[in-house]
Write a protein that holds these residues in place. Structure first.
Motif, mmCIF file in Angstrom:
data_model
loop_
_atom_site.group_PDB
_atom_site.id
_atom_site.type_symbol
_atom_site.label_atom_id
_atom_site.label_comp_id
_atom_site.label_asym_id
_atom_site.label_seq_id
_atom_site.Cartn_x
_atom_site.Cartn_y
_atom_site.Cartn_z
ATOM 1 N N THR A 101 0.790 -1.232 0.000
ATOM 2 C CA THR A 101 0.000 0.000 0.000
ATOM 3 C C THR A 101 0.823 1.283 0.000
ATOM 4 O O THR A 101 0.301 2.338 -0.322
ATOM 5 C CB THR A 101 -0.918 0.050 1.237
ATOM 6 O OG1 THR A 101 -0.108 0.106 2.426
ATOM 7 C CG2 THR A 101 -1.851 -1.140 1.292
ATOM 8 N N ARG A 115 -6.269 2.007 -1.188
ATOM 9 C CA ARG A 115 -5.081 1.161 -1.345
ATOM 10 C C ARG A 115 -5.192 -0.119 -0.518
ATOM 11 O O ARG A 115 -4.822 -1.203 -0.973
ATOM 12 C CB ARG A 115 -3.823 1.918 -0.927
ATOM 13 C CG ARG A 115 -3.429 3.021 -1.874
ATOM 14 C CD ARG A 115 -2.201 3.706 -1.362
ATOM 15 N NE ARG A 115 -1.877 4.885 -2.128
ATOM 16 C CZ ARG A 115 -0.836 5.650 -1.885
ATOM 17 N NH1 ARG A 115 -0.022 5.363 -0.877
ATOM 18 N NH2 ARG A 115 -0.597 6.705 -2.632
ATOM 19 N N ILE A 116 -5.696 0.014 0.705
ATOM 20 C CA ILE A 116 -5.856 -1.145 1.585
ATOM 21 C C ILE A 116 -6.886 -2.102 0.996
ATOM 22 O O ILE A 116 -6.677 -3.321 0.972
ATOM 23 C CB ILE A 116 -6.245 -0.700 3.006
ATOM 24 C CG1 ILE A 116 -5.063 0.032 3.675
ATOM 25 C CG2 ILE A 116 -6.685 -1.893 3.851
ATOM 26 C CD1 ILE A 116 -5.415 0.743 4.971
#
Length: 86
Positions: A22, A46-47
């Motif tokens: 990430t 992103r996670i």
């Protein structure tokens, strides 16, 4: 944030692996996971991508872990061509 930690462990990822996937510093990620810090929209995105889930699942808005279908990268680059693809 228990949902975040649980999903990370289900995927077999460490916090260091999440940092690599990430770009979020491991110490910051740890704070997010423990609830000491909130993530930004971009960090959440992103996670979700790294854990192959949806942002809604991470936010607790759904119990469905599976991600939504992703938009084709080519369409994202040229949205005016999206109507030609259908």
């Amino acid at each position: 944030m228990n949902r975040l930690k649980q999903l990370r462990k289900e995927r077999g990822f460490t916090q260091v692996k999440m940092q690599m996937l990430t770009g979020i510093d491991q110490s910051d990620y740890s704070k997010i996971e423990s609830g000491k810090r909130y993530y930004t929209f971009e960090q959440c995105r992103r996670i979700a991508i790294a854990l192959q889930t949806s942002m809604d699942y991470l936010a607790g808005l759904t119990d469905e872990k599976e991600p939504y279908p992703r938009i084709n990268a080519e369409i994202m680059k040229n949205p005016e061509n999206a109507s030609n693809k259908n």
